[in-house]
Design an enzyme around this catalytic site. Structure first.
Site, mmCIF file in Angstrom:
data_model
loop_
_atom_site.group_PDB
_atom_site.id
_atom_site.type_symbol
_atom_site.label_atom_id
_atom_site.label_comp_id
_atom_site.label_asym_id
_atom_site.label_seq_id
_atom_site.Cartn_x
_atom_site.Cartn_y
_atom_site.Cartn_z
ATOM 1 N N HIS A 181 3.321 5.438 0.889
ATOM 2 C CA HIS A 181 3.737 6.863 0.961
ATOM 3 C C HIS A 181 3.369 7.636 -0.217
ATOM 4 O O HIS A 181 3.571 7.094 -1.301
ATOM 5 C CB HIS A 181 5.190 6.962 1.332
ATOM 6 N N CYS A 193 1.629 4.332 6.708
ATOM 7 C CA CYS A 193 2.738 3.492 7.190
ATOM 8 C C CYS A 193 2.762 3.129 8.714
ATOM 9 O O CYS A 193 1.846 2.562 9.209
ATOM 10 C CB CYS A 193 4.170 3.879 6.723
#
Length: 491
Positions: A437, A340
């Protein structure tokens, strides 16, 4: 409405999240339909939850703690379990959201003024969470002893008094001063709030619990409150996802293993529980590196985690000299994974034309991937079905990110998410970036990736280990707390 009880703490990080999760699992084991609730949370460790009745979005954000508590209840998480989530973005401001929908950045002083209208959303979510449940277990935030914030409180006694909830106060003996913290809370609370507290429990006791008998007598003398028990140090809690980054400050390196994974502790680190499955591997040592310390030269893998402030953390990354450490790591043949915000940092440039993250509109990236990221207002929040391109194995996880990333290295995607290419991989395959994630939670992928680094996986079923840890915590609470009395309190 379902019956309910609330746990509040004498301070932050006293273990409320784990205790609520354990009590939720204990109640479920007794055959109760139980749900978690936290009116307001402040955490950069978020999870994706359902937004009931809203088919336009992939989901909304809640604290990772409420995601874990929903798991303990055996139900899918919804945004109503944590209607107000604050994500710290600077020392004086946070990005906020209500019922899974963002309301932008608010400075601490401005946020206090917003709480009046947020209470309406909290009470609406409170009613929805209780539908069809036998019991709701509520977690407070911070401490009710913060009486300077009481007039606008929606997280502790402000909510408890509105919802008429019995409160159990949690004291943390491990940090010291627990007698004073419980007695002091009793002393300074206004009578209206003090009468909501039905009793207290002591958490994180090491050693012979009977040694605290005199401590209980002292607290009872000062407060008149009932003690519901003394909880020993819960070893199983270490196998549960942590929500508060405070825990990172106390993490110590374990024994040297076949693979050392170095993780720079970014100032606005987010979703660092992405590393938990690697920590569970017997041949892997995960080292969180604090500011001012060099990335260890013997690390075989560096993971740059998510960040709530990519540009700000990238600037700090350089100030710490971690950029030089990372280049040296690559020259030694080391591997890098960016997740991310960490993925965005690995590129050549990050730009923020609308000033979403602050006043700095452009910053040079670390240059390990030939990509660029442009911050954009629309946020991606969704649970994702994915597949690893490199290994052809299924991945599981979620996306919570701002920004659009493009560039030549995206022609070598790291994953396919919901049918769309995601991430980027360097030409030599040793630098990987992704917006997904939770990728290390996929057991087969984790084993294959570790094998590519020359490390044998322990064959761990990570999700099963989390479930097992919840059962162990619940069993400990049943053994050391008067759970019958606690559940009978609910009203």
């Amino acid at each position: 409405m379902a019956k309910a009880i609330m746990l509040q703490g004498t301070g932050s990080d006293v273990g409320k999240t784990v205790l609520v999760a354990g009590l939720c699992r204990a109640a479920q084991n007794r055959g109760l339909k139980v749900r978690p609730f936290k009116p307001q949370n402040m955490s950069n460790n978020a999870a994706v939850a359902d937004i009931p009745g809203d088919n336009r979005t992939g989901g909304g954000e809640i604290g990772r703690g409420q995601w874990l508590q929903a798991l303990a209840c055996g139900v899918r998480p919804t945004v109503h379990m944590n209607p107000v989530l604050l994500k710290p973005q600077s020392d004086i401001g946070s990005q906020g959201g209500g019922q899974g929908k963002g309301f932008g950045e608010a400075r601490a002083r401005d946020y206090q003024a917003m709480k009046g209208r947020l209470m309406d959303a909290v009470l609406e979510s409170w009613a929805k969470v209780g539908e069809g449940a036998d019991l709701v277990i509520v977690e407070g935030a911070g401490s009710p002893a913060e009486i300077n914030l009481r007039s606008h409180d929606i997280a502790n006694m402000g909510f408890a008094t509105r919802a008429n909830l019995p409160v159990i106060l949690v004291g943390d003996i491990d940090r010291g001063g627990v007698i004073a913290s419980v007695a002091g809370t009793h002393l300074i609370l206004p009578e209206e709030d003090r009468c909501m507290i039905a009793g207290y429990l002591i958490n994180k006791f090491r050693g012979d619990v009977s040694l605290f008998d005199e401590g209980i007598s002292a607290i009872n003398k000062f407060t008149g409150w009932r003690c519901f028990g003394v909880v020993p140090w819960l070893k199983a809690a270490a196998r549960l996802p942590s929500e508060d980054s405070v825990v990172l400050e106390r993490l110590a390196s374990g024994e040297r293993q076949a693979l050392k994974v170095a993780v720079p502790m970014l100032a606005r680190i987010a979703n660092f529980d992405d590393l938990d499955p690697l920590k569970a591997e017997p041949q892997v040592e995960v080292v969180f590196v604090p500011p001012g310390k060099k990335l260890p030269e013997d690390a075989g893998l560096v993971v740059i985690p998510g960040s709530k402030s990519t540009i700000g953390d990238l600037i700090k990354f350089r100030e710490n000299g971690w950029d030089r450490d990372l280049i040296a790591h690559r020259k030694r043949g080391g591997h890098v994974v960016g997740i991310c915000g960490g993925y965005q940092m690995l590129g050549r440039r990050v730009t923020d034309p609308d000033g979403i993250e602050g006043s700095v509109r452009e910053v040079e990236g670390l240059g390990l991937l030939d990509i660029e990221t442009v911050m954009e207002p629309e946020k991606t929040v969704r649970n994702s079905n994915a597949r690893s391109v490199q290994f052809g194995l299924p991945l599981e996880g979620y996306e919570i990110h701002l920004g659009r990333t493009t560039g030549p290295d995206t022609a070598r995607p790291s994953a396919i998410i919901n049918g769309v290419e995601d991430g980027a991989v360097s030409a030599d395959g040793k630098v990987i970036g992704t917006y997904l994630h939770g990728l290390f939670s996929a057991d087969a992928f984790r084993a294959a990736y570790l094998e590519s680094l020359g490390v044998r996986s322990g064959g761990i079923d990570y999700r099963a280990e989390v479930e097992k840890a919840l059962d162990e915590v619940a069993a400990e609470l049943e053994a050391h707390l008067d759970c019958d009395a606690i559940f009978d309190l609910a009203r």
